[in-house]
Design an enzyme around this catalytic site. Structure first.
Site, PDB file in Angstrom:
ATOM      1  N   HIS A 148      25.215  41.431  34.985  1.00 50.53           N
ATOM      2  CA  HIS A 148      26.232  42.159  35.741  1.00 50.53           C
ATOM      3  C   HIS A 148      27.612  41.905  35.151  1.00 50.53           C
ATOM      4  CE1 HIS A 148      28.891  42.678  39.399  1.00 50.53           C
ATOM      5  NE2 HIS A 148      28.266  43.836  39.335  1.00 50.53           N
TER       6      HIS A 148
ATOM      7  N   ASP B 168      30.610  49.133  33.111  1.00 49.36           N
ATOM      8  CA  ASP B 168      31.309  49.996  34.064  1.00 49.36           C
ATOM      9  C   ASP B 168      32.391  50.704  33.256  1.00 49.36           C
ATOM     10  OD1 ASP B 168      30.099  49.190  36.611  1.00 49.36           O
ATOM     11  OD2 ASP B 168      31.109  47.271  36.308  1.00 49.36           O
TER      12      ASP B 168
ATOM     13  N   HIS C 138      35.682  47.285  35.294  1.00 45.94           N
ATOM     14  CA  HIS C 138      35.013  47.580  36.555  1.00 45.94           C
ATOM     15  C   HIS C 138      35.797  48.508  37.463  1.00 45.94           C
ATOM     16  CE1 HIS C 138      34.000  46.964  40.820  1.00 45.94           C
ATOM     17  NE2 HIS C 138      32.766  47.080  40.358  1.00 45.94           N
TER      18      HIS C 138
ATOM     19  N   GLU D 254      27.510  52.531  34.054  1.00 45.81           N
ATOM     20  CA  GLU D 254      27.983  53.138  35.316  1.00 45.81           C
ATOM     21  C   GLU D 254      29.304  53.875  35.097  1.00 45.81           C
ATOM     22  OE1 GLU D 254      28.632  50.508  38.694  1.00 45.81           O
ATOM     23  OE2 GLU D 254      29.510  52.166  39.834  1.00 45.81           O
TER      24      GLU D 254
HETATM   25  O1  G3P Z   1      26.171  48.796  39.237  1.00 50.77           O
HETATM   26  C1  G3P Z   1      25.512  47.830  39.989  1.00 50.77           C
HETATM   27  C2  G3P Z   1      26.569  46.976  40.557  1.00 50.77           C
HETATM   28  O2  G3P Z   1      27.387  46.624  39.483  1.00 50.77           O
HETATM   29  C3  G3P Z   1      27.329  47.757  41.581  1.00 50.77           C
HETATM   30  O3  G3P Z   1      28.415  47.085  41.996  1.00 50.77           O
HETATM   31  O4  G3P Z   1      30.820  47.225  42.216  1.00 50.77           O
HETATM   32  O5  G3P Z   1      29.812  45.581  40.665  1.00 50.77           O
HETATM   33  O6  G3P Z   1      29.835  47.988  40.096  1.00 50.77           O
HETATM   34  P1  G3P Z   1      29.768  46.964  41.191  1.00 50.77           P
HETATM   35 CA    CA Z   2      28.480  48.382  38.233  1.00 48.39          CA
END
Ligand code: G3P
Ligand code: CA
Length: 370
Positions: A45, A74, A87, A180
């Site tokens: 992540h 992201d 992000h 993402e």
């Molecule tokens: O994309 C999965 C997870 O990363 C979603 O939460 O806010 O960290 O992008 P976020």
């Molecule tokens: Ca994400």
């Protein structure tokens, strides 16, 4: 742990059995689906973000060597239409933008990626995330990499792909991208199509088919439908996709209704009656891990799972919940292994996003040996 395609094929095969088999087959599916632990995956992540500032290339390199299946990106878009790996679609939580460009905040006090050219963004120092409290920066996770120490820079999506493809070549591995598009609705409001730009870069770097080692994820279901129905066919590509799910409080996504932007209702994505329709667009679901549990029945050390994963599997979708953080556990977990156990084994999720990829990989290794 890397055999993601086997798990997908199992899900698709069993979903087919359900469609022809009725209730008896469904029961069989629930038991039969629980595939080998070796087919489950760990997603880094924002990289190994517990150990190095999120989304830096350094953090990706560290995660790469921890044995993950995917590294997450992201993406946000700059004023000059470049995709950068960050992000938030603003810069103030993870850079010194407020110091370097004090006059460039919007009325809400935020410094938006979309208001800066790439060359300007490259001048910023990228750091561990913080909040400003009483005019002072307070690091969000106090025990993580010290804020504004060493030097890190924001990079483009293309630079990250080249970095991962380069590592795949030198290390002899095939680690995937888990991409993402952040806030497609916001980019649309600003006249930009972030999903189109993302898919164009992916195509340029050879990610064109369902066999390509990439997952395209988004919280924006209306945009996912546009991606699948329009963008991918226009570009002549077909990639695997994951729909992300959050609570309505987050106001994560807006949709255009009768000419007005309104918060998207995520309850649609949690209702199993809609799963057959959702599965036309998504190969997988990415819920917050809380959504896998019956929180009314859950007590500390006794996590009760619900049927979200089972229902997703019945429709051929894998489930990759987010985000396990050993330094921010929920009240009901005594330790991080208890949480990995509940998500990956008890709920039978197919993988998980984590800031601590090393702990996730170690957990799965222990279970493979059982
Ligand atoms: O994309 C999965 C997870 O990363 C979603 O939460 O806010 O960290 O992008 P976020
Ligand atoms: Ca994400």
């Amino acid at each position: 742990m890397q055999n993601i395609n086997a798990r997908w094929m199992r899900a698709m095969f069993l979903a087919g059995s359900v469609m022809v088999g009725g209730m008896c087959a469904m029961t069989a599916v629930n038991t039969a689906y629980a595939g080998p632990v070796s087919e489950k995956i760990i997603v880094a992540h924002r990289g190994a973000s517990a150990y190095l500032p999120e989304h830096t290339l350094e953090s990706k390199a560290l995660a790469y060597n921890m044995g993950v299946a995917y590294l997450e990106q992201d993406l946000a878009m700059t004023r000059d239409n470049e995709l950068v790996v960050v992000h938030d679609h603003y810069l103030d939580r993870v850079t010194d933008v407020a110091e370097k460009f004090p006059d460039r905040a919007r009325a809400d006090g935020r410094y938006y990626v979309i208001d800066f050219d790439l060359a300007e963004i490259k001048t910023l120092n990228f750091t561990e995330g913080f909040n400003v409290v009483d005019g002072k920066r307070v690091q969000s996770y106090p025990n993580r990499f010290p804020m504004f120490t060493s030097t890190f820079k924001i990079h483009t999506f293309a630079e990250e792909i080249e970095f991962i493809q380069g590592l795949n070549r030198t290390m002899g591995k095939d680690i995937g991208l888990y991409v993402e598009t952040k806030a497609p609705w916001f980019h649309k409001q600003e006249g930009k199509d972030i999903s189109k730009a993302t898919l164009e870069v992916l195509k340029k770097y050879g990610y064109t088919s369902r066999e390509s080692n990439v997952l395209f994820q988004t919280f924006d279901y209306p945009d996912l439908k546009y991606v699948k129905d329009t963008l991918m066919p226009e570009l002549g590509i077909d990639l695997k996709t994951v729909i992300l799910i959050t609570g309505n409080d987050s106001k994560e996504t807006y949709e255009l209704k009768d000419g007005k932007w309104e918060p998207y209702d995520f309850n649609y994505l949690l209702n199993p009656e809609n799963f057959a329709e959702i599965a036309k667009y998504a190969d997988g679901m990415g819920p917050a891990y809380n959504m896998l549990f019956d929180l009314k029945k859950t007590t500390k050390g006794h996590i009760v799972v619900n049927d979200l994963v089972t229902n997703a599997h019945k429709h051929g979708m894998v489930v990759h919940p987010y985000t396990v953080r050993a330094d921010a556990l929920p009240d009901y977990a005594n330790n991080v292994d208890e949480l990995y156990q509940a998500i990956l084994i008890d709920a039978d999720a197919d993988g998980v996003f984590t800031d601590f990829p090393d702990l996730g990989v170690a957990f799965l290794k222990k279970h493979e040996q059982k």
